[in-house]
Design an enzyme around this catalytic site. Structure first.
Site, mmCIF file in Angstrom:
data_model
loop_
_atom_site.group_PDB
_atom_site.id
_atom_site.type_symbol
_atom_site.label_atom_id
_atom_site.label_comp_id
_atom_site.label_asym_id
_atom_site.label_seq_id
_atom_site.Cartn_x
_atom_site.Cartn_y
_atom_site.Cartn_z
ATOM 1 N N LYS A 52 0.847 -1.207 0.000
ATOM 2 C CA LYS A 52 0.000 0.000 0.000
ATOM 3 C C LYS A 52 0.876 1.248 0.000
ATOM 4 O O LYS A 52 0.623 2.212 -0.715
ATOM 5 C CB LYS A 52 -0.948 -0.017 1.206
ATOM 6 C CG LYS A 52 -2.081 -1.017 1.027
ATOM 7 C CD LYS A 52 -2.918 -1.246 2.281
ATOM 8 C CE LYS A 52 -3.890 -2.404 2.004
ATOM 9 N NZ LYS A 52 -4.754 -2.736 3.142
ATOM 10 N N GLN A 96 -5.017 -1.559 9.235
ATOM 11 C CA GLN A 96 -4.872 -2.891 8.636
ATOM 12 C C GLN A 96 -5.501 -3.939 9.552
ATOM 13 O O GLN A 96 -5.251 -3.948 10.760
ATOM 14 C CB GLN A 96 -3.385 -3.181 8.384
ATOM 15 C CG GLN A 96 -3.113 -4.449 7.624
ATOM 16 C CD GLN A 96 -3.639 -4.435 6.178
ATOM 17 O OE1 GLN A 96 -3.728 -3.386 5.552
ATOM 18 N NE2 GLN A 96 -3.996 -5.579 5.664
ATOM 19 N N ASP A 119 -11.106 2.669 3.258
ATOM 20 C CA ASP A 119 -11.343 1.227 3.136
ATOM 21 C C ASP A 119 -12.831 0.927 2.888
ATOM 22 O O ASP A 119 -13.181 -0.166 2.465
ATOM 23 C CB ASP A 119 -10.953 0.516 4.449
ATOM 24 C CG ASP A 119 -9.685 -0.314 4.309
ATOM 25 O OD1 ASP A 119 -9.381 -0.742 3.188
ATOM 26 O OD2 ASP A 119 -9.018 -0.532 5.337
HETATM 27 N N1 GUN Z 1 -6.776 -7.005 5.714
HETATM 28 C C1 GUN Z 1 -6.954 -7.772 4.608
HETATM 29 N N2 GUN Z 1 -7.454 -7.026 3.613
HETATM 30 C C2 GUN Z 1 -7.616 -5.779 4.081
HETATM 31 C C3 GUN Z 1 -8.086 -4.559 3.517
HETATM 32 O O1 GUN Z 1 -8.497 -4.468 2.350
HETATM 33 N N3 GUN Z 1 -8.077 -3.481 4.342
HETATM 34 C C4 GUN Z 1 -7.656 -3.553 5.619
HETATM 35 N N4 GUN Z 1 -7.695 -2.447 6.342
HETATM 36 N N5 GUN Z 1 -7.216 -4.654 6.176
HETATM 37 C C5 GUN Z 1 -7.192 -5.761 5.408
#
Ligand code: GUN
Length: 279
Positions: A52, A96, A119
């Site tokens: 990211k 996350q 998100d």
């Molecule tokens: N953990 C696995 N996929 C994601 C996601 O798309 N966003 C977040 N914040 N955590 C995750």
């Protein structure tokens, strides 16, 4: 003969479009900034977070990184989110998942200001999607819609079946397909005669979280199959929820794993960060 939907290529196109938009915004004096918070050092999460941050760098989004120890208290985390909510220079906040067991995920997600919820996990974002108001879209299902649209696959009027009902993928996926005027069915582990339902699908989106569960007996001839799953098999190779080799010959279009839906999640996160609230 089936066609492979190339998620790597499509996600790159989206990141390039976002890079141009971010540059144009910068010229007008606006810089986008995403705060990424990770609690603990789950190896898979560390890979996602690193990717990211790399994508932010590519697109031209400033990223703030919070790598907090596993034993971080919930109040501390909520304090950081509160501070980021109030910062005018931060326009996206991402925590996350998964969080350590001693932290209440619900409380944490609720504490993120909906206008910074890139998100799309906040109940306000989910509610806005379900009643057709502008709001952030959950990245993976939004990515699936882009894969379909950019491959020239129309959704309107089609029988769309979503296999899986998670809050992060299945439910928002169903809402997005509905918004595109698909005729949507959601099925899951308790669905009776599951194969009869999935075989109705013109567009089948599989997000059950079980490696290679869907074989050719679940799929109608000529269907479009989108595989959201990602797993490592016994040989340490990546595979999806769909048994690709068995299913692909029956389809018109199919997403591979890896290189299908996976790269789209980060591309759509970048789009959420650059474009802000969308409708
Ligand atoms: N953990 C696995 N996929 C994601 C996601 O798309 N966003 C977040 N914040 N955590 C995750």
């Amino acid at each position: 003969m089936y066609q492979i939907i190339d998620g790597k290529k499509i996600s790159q196109e989206i990141k390039d479009e976002m890079r141009e938009k971010a540059a144009a915004l910068k010229e007008q004096g606006t810089e986008r900034c995403l705060a990424v918070i990770q609690v603990g050092a789950d190896p898979a999460s560390s890979v996602y977070v690193r990717n990211k941050k790399k994508a932010c760098e590519y697109v031209g989004i400033r990223s703030l990184s919070y790598e907090l120890p596993e034993e971080t208290r919930e109040e501390e985390l909520l304090g950081i989110i509160g501070e980021l909510n109030g910062r005018e220079d931060v326009n996206g906040i991402l925590v996350q998942l998964p969080l350590p067991a001693h932290i209440n995920e619900d409380r944490v997600l609720l504490s993120i200001a909906p206008e910074k919820d890139v998100d799309g996990f906040h109940p306000v974002s989910v509610g806005n999607l379900s009643i057709g108001r502008p709001g952030f879209l959950s990245c993976t299902p939004a990515g699936v819609i882009q894969l379909l649209k950019r491959s020239g696959i129309s959704i309107e009027g089609k029988e769309c079946v979503v296999l899986g009902r998670s809050n992060i993928v299945g439910k928002p996926m169903a809402m997005l397909l509905l918004r595109e005027n698909g005729t949507v069915t959601v099925c899951h582990s308790r669905t009776k005669n599951l194969k009869e339902v999935t075989k109705r699908a013109d567009i089948l989106v599989v997000a059950v979280g079980r490696p290679k569960m869907v074989d050719e007996s679940y799929v109608k001839d000529g269907a479009v199959v989108v595989d959201v799953g990602i797993h490592r098999n016994e040989e340490n190779k990546l595979c999806g929820d769909v048994d690709f080799d068995s299913v692909a010959p029956k389809t018109s279009y199919i997403t591979p794993v890896p290189g299908g839906v996976g790269p789209m999640t980060i591309a759509m996160l970048m789009a959420n960060c650059v474009e802000g609230l969308s409708d």
